[in-house]
Design a protein around this motif. Sequence first.
Motif, mmCIF file in Angstrom:
data_model
loop_
_atom_site.group_PDB
_atom_site.id
_atom_site.type_symbol
_atom_site.label_atom_id
_atom_site.label_comp_id
_atom_site.label_asym_id
_atom_site.label_seq_id
_atom_site.Cartn_x
_atom_site.Cartn_y
_atom_site.Cartn_z
ATOM 1 N N ALA A 110 3.584 5.598 -5.893
ATOM 2 C CA ALA A 110 3.443 5.544 -7.351
ATOM 3 C C ALA A 110 2.280 6.411 -7.810
ATOM 4 O O ALA A 110 2.406 7.176 -8.782
ATOM 5 C CB ALA A 110 3.257 4.097 -7.807
ATOM 6 N N ASP A 111 1.163 6.318 -7.119
ATOM 7 C CA ASP A 111 -0.009 7.119 -7.485
ATOM 8 C C ASP A 111 0.280 8.614 -7.328
ATOM 9 O O ASP A 111 -0.107 9.420 -8.179
ATOM 10 C CB ASP A 111 -1.211 6.738 -6.633
ATOM 11 N N ALA A 112 0.962 8.987 -6.255
ATOM 12 C CA ALA A 112 1.268 10.398 -6.016
ATOM 13 C C ALA A 112 2.201 10.956 -7.089
ATOM 14 O O ALA A 112 2.124 12.130 -7.430
ATOM 15 C CB ALA A 112 1.901 10.573 -4.634
ATOM 16 N N GLY A 121 2.301 9.748 -10.192
ATOM 17 C CA GLY A 121 1.754 9.478 -11.520
ATOM 18 C C GLY A 121 2.514 8.394 -12.254
ATOM 19 O O GLY A 121 2.552 8.379 -13.489
ATOM 20 N N GLU A 122 3.117 7.485 -11.513
ATOM 21 C CA GLU A 122 3.869 6.384 -12.105
ATOM 22 C C GLU A 122 3.061 5.101 -12.018
ATOM 23 O O GLU A 122 2.082 5.017 -11.281
ATOM 24 C CB GLU A 122 5.200 6.205 -11.373
ATOM 25 N N ARG A 123 3.518 4.103 -12.751
ATOM 26 C CA ARG A 123 2.834 2.810 -12.673
ATOM 27 C C ARG A 123 3.201 2.125 -11.353
ATOM 28 O O ARG A 123 4.296 2.327 -10.821
ATOM 29 C CB ARG A 123 3.167 1.927 -13.862
ATOM 30 N N ARG A 124 2.286 1.345 -10.862
ATOM 31 C CA ARG A 124 2.529 0.606 -9.628
ATOM 32 C C ARG A 124 3.463 -0.570 -9.905
ATOM 33 O O ARG A 124 3.406 -1.170 -10.970
ATOM 34 C CB ARG A 124 1.213 0.086 -9.048
ATOM 35 N N ASP A 158 2.265 1.664 -3.492
ATOM 36 C CA ASP A 158 1.202 2.103 -4.401
ATOM 37 C C ASP A 158 0.872 3.579 -4.194
ATOM 38 O O ASP A 158 0.646 4.320 -5.156
ATOM 39 C CB ASP A 158 -0.057 1.258 -4.209
ATOM 40 N N LEU A 159 0.863 4.011 -2.946
ATOM 41 C CA LEU A 159 0.587 5.412 -2.637
ATOM 42 C C LEU A 159 1.644 6.315 -3.267
ATOM 43 O O LEU A 159 1.315 7.344 -3.868
ATOM 44 C CB LEU A 159 0.542 5.590 -1.116
ATOM 45 N N ARG A 172 0.834 -1.211 0.000
ATOM 46 C CA ARG A 172 0.000 0.000 0.000
ATOM 47 C C ARG A 172 0.864 1.255 0.000
ATOM 48 O O ARG A 172 0.544 2.240 -0.687
ATOM 49 C CB ARG A 172 -0.955 0.000 1.200
#
Length: 109
Positions: A54-56, A58-61, A51-52, A48
């Motif tokens: 990567a999302d912040a 703008g990258e792939r998980r 993933d947080l 998690r």
Amino acid sequence: MTAVDTDDAVRRLERLANRLRVVGPRLAARDGEAAHQVLQEIRAGLQRLADLAADADGERRRVVPELAAHALGDQVLVLGHDLLSPPSRRSDAVRAAAVQTFEELNRLI
């Protein structure tokens, strides 16, 4: 959740890492499904965090590698510091989500 400044978030992260350095190997040494389940939940929390980040950004998980239990403390430090530094890159919401995950992991152990 109330706002947490970066210094407090880092202290919580370091506390979690220290606890994982002790508890991770103890869990791995135990027989039984309960210890295995806690290790899996810890690893899910690490995912998690990744993933947080990567999302912040703008990258792939990416999948967090499953390292030995004695490395969990270092692994959470790397993931946590990626989320918390430098503060200008991250929103308060991202920091709050990271701290929430740190606290969830602390409750597991």
